[in-house]
Design an enzyme around this catalytic site. Structure first.
Site, mmCIF file in Angstrom:
data_model
loop_
_atom_site.group_PDB
_atom_site.id
_atom_site.type_symbol
_atom_site.label_atom_id
_atom_site.label_comp_id
_atom_site.label_asym_id
_atom_site.label_seq_id
_atom_site.Cartn_x
_atom_site.Cartn_y
_atom_site.Cartn_z
ATOM 1 N N GLU A 24 -14.663 -24.763 -18.412
ATOM 2 C CA GLU A 24 -16.024 -24.256 -18.668
ATOM 3 C C GLU A 24 -16.989 -25.413 -18.871
ATOM 4 O OE1 GLU A 24 -16.035 -21.293 -21.798
ATOM 5 O OE2 GLU A 24 -14.127 -20.462 -21.147
ATOM 6 N N GLU B 199 -9.303 -19.154 -27.326
ATOM 7 C CA GLU B 199 -9.923 -19.513 -28.617
ATOM 8 C C GLU B 199 -9.167 -19.002 -29.846
ATOM 9 O OE1 GLU B 199 -14.033 -18.325 -28.347
ATOM 10 O OE2 GLU B 199 -14.359 -19.477 -26.527
#
Ligand code: 9MR
Length: 550
Positions: A470, A365
């Site tokens: 995910e 991220e």
């Protein structure tokens, strides 16, 4: 105080006294009766059934018009009645000395178990937004969800209001007020009520798990294409029905939390001997062993998640002498800490579980939602090239064959994708990265074709292997949401298989959790098994996709 204000305050007080602030009249009478020694068990059981059926709905109602409020502290806060700050009537509550996003006020909400509740409150704060959230535990797994969120300003009150269905197998139910940033919050006119008919569940209804033995196996069905993984936590593996399902369905796993820096870094040890650990913070691996053992013993490989992240990484790591009261550490110190952290984690893992970790999310991220790179503490201390540096160290210490990934959410969105491609290009050119991790926290309204175009582009532009890391698909609003979500999963997996067939090296698809209850987005029911592990259309959709390829 004007008449309207008196009315509001009085209504709240009446409401409270009618419903009782410490338990309903029926419940109290049962408790009192239970202490009578002469009472037989039979009579007690009749009484307790009566209590379940006829109990008054609970209500939490606070107008903060004096110092007698029910709100409890959550975290380090100080609560102060503030006479002049009201949204309506007299007084409000000031919440200050907040040190974590979840520091605020809280209320026990066990009596709302199994019912839909509606929570509302008025908030004033220089935090950009304030949330009413709910926490509860199901099957030893605690989840935190948002009931309502509102944008706030310092000058006037804004009202948040939202509804939430509390599962009947939930324990330790707490409704609380929080905000991402740590400024003070003023709260007024706060209430939590039941929507519709009320059923009282004195205790959490135990989940009765279904028998999952006859399900087709995802890992078997997909074995010619790619690995199928799930995110785990140690307490889920402890439960037989979960352990059995994981062994049957998956051949890859990602630790949901226990491989992250906040689990691995050892603060006490580091600060006990700062000189020794100045450039190489101490690490500990107790938290991750249960899951690594499980993977090794049951033939699953592991995606290591994650080495560098702005979240779940303690701030002290980034400070001179590890002192958060002081200055940020300099670039050279942080490069040394980065290198040693990566080295220590990779070496320990390979030594103790050789060959088990197939891939590492080296950086997680790093793209900012507003564009460019996120100005994380890694960015601030090391500088713009911190991603390149991290991958260089990861390559240096990774065992032969271990794949190195960059991982991000919303990475299918055009602007974010362009930013990611820009900052990964030098890493690719240096030969230090193998794969792109598409987190894929999505919902049924996300365009599958846009997603697949983006996925293809990562391969075309950077030549990277792809993992869906995910996956969870939040449900839509339709009554038929289970089927709609099932169709989405089916189409999503069909398109993934198609891309693979056309040469895009997709090597794993990992779901972010097992059942909806243990999802971080549990209120959006995003996964493929229900709470009792019965299969959802989403599971069937994944199976159909692989069995009906064009
Ligand atoms: O699933 C994880 C959840 O249990 C944690 O509370 C949360 C805290 O940051 O992290 C969750 O996992 C995140 C993952 O590591 C990175 N991508 C987003 C995931 C969901 O928040």
């Amino acid at each position: 105080m004007n008449i309207k204000k008196i009315g509001a305050a009085a209504a709240c007080i009446l409401f409270l006294s009618a419903c009782g602030s410490t338990g309903s009249p029926e419940q109290q009478s049962v408790t009192e009766s239970a202490s009578e020694e002469s009472m037989t068990e039979e009579v007690l059981s009749i009484l307790s059934e009566t209590a379940v059926e006829n109990t008054e709905p609970p209500v939490i109602c606070e107008s903060f018009s004096d110092e007698n409020f029910l709100a409890e502290k959550r975290g380090t806060v100080i609560l102060r009645y503030s006479e002049d700050e009201a949204a309506s009537d007299k007084g409000a509550l000031r919440i200050f000395n907040r040190n974590n996003s979840w520091d605020g006020v809280q209320y026990n909400a066990d009596k709302f178990r199994g019912n839909e509740l509606e929570a509302e409150g008025s908030f004033r704060s220089s935090n950009p937004s304030v949330r009413i959230s709910i926490q509860y535990t199901v099957n030893d797994n605690t989840s935190y969800n948002t009931i309502a969120s509102v944008n706030t300003t310092e000058s006037s009150y804004s009202k948040a209001s939202g509804k939430y269905v509390v599962p009947k197998n939930a324990e330790n139910i707490i409704v609380y007020v929080e905000s991402d940033r740590l400024e003070d919050i003023y709260i007024d006119d706060f209430s939590v009520k039941v929507c519709g008919d009320y059923t009282y569940y004195p205790e959490a209804v135990a989940t009765e798990f279904v028998d999952t033995s006859d399900y087709p196996s995802l890992k078997e069905e997909y074995k010619d294409y790619f690995r199928i993984g799930t995110a785990t936590s140690p307490n889920l593996l402890d439960k037989e029905p979960y352990a059995k399902l994981i062994k049957a369905q998956y051949n890859s796993m990602t630790m949901g939390n226990s491989f992250k820096p906040d689990s691995i870094l050892d603060h006490n040890k580091t600060v006990r001997d700062i000189d020794k650990y100045m450039y190489s913070p101490a690490v500990k691996f107790d938290a991750v062993k249960t899951e690594l053992d499980f993977a090794r013993d049951n033939g699953l490989t592991v995606r290591g998640h994650t080495l560098l992240w702005h979240n779940q990484t303690p701030d002290w790591l980034f400070y001179k002498n590890y002192d958060i009261g002081g200055e940020l550490a300099d670039r050279e110190t942080m490069l040394a800490r980065m290198e040693n952290y990566i080295k220590n984690v990779m070496e320990w893992t390979e030594e103790n579980y050789p060959g088990l970790v197939r891939a590492w999310d080296v950086v997680n991220e790093a793209a900012d939602d507003g564009g460019g790179m996120r100005k994380s503490l890694w960015y601030q201390t090391v500088g713009e090239d911190y991603i390149e540096q991290a991958f260089m160290f990861a390559r240096k210490y990774a065992p032969e064959g271990t794949k190195l990934f960059y991982n991000d959410y919303n990475s299918y969105q055009t602007r974010k994708q362009n930013d990611i491609i820009t900052f990964l290009r030098p890493v690719v050119e240096a030969g230090n990265i193998d794969g792109m991790g598409m987190q894929s926290h999505i919902n049924v309204d996300i365009s599958i074709s846009q997603y697949m175009t983006a996925l293809q582009k990562y391969y075309d532009e950077l030549g990277l292997e792809i993992n869906v890391t995910e996956l969870d698909v939040c449900r839509g609003k339709s009554d038929n949401w289970q089927q709609e979500q099932g169709d989405y999963y089916k189409e999503f997996m069909s398109e993934i298989l198609k891309l693979r067939k056309n040469g895009v090296p997709i090597t794993s698809v990992t779901l972010w959790g097992i059942s909806d209850t243990d999802s971080w987005l549990s209120s959006d029911y995003p996964l493929i098994f229900n709470d009792d592990l019965s299969r959802k259309p989403a599971f069937d959709g994944m199976i159909e996709a692989v069995n009906n390829q064009e």
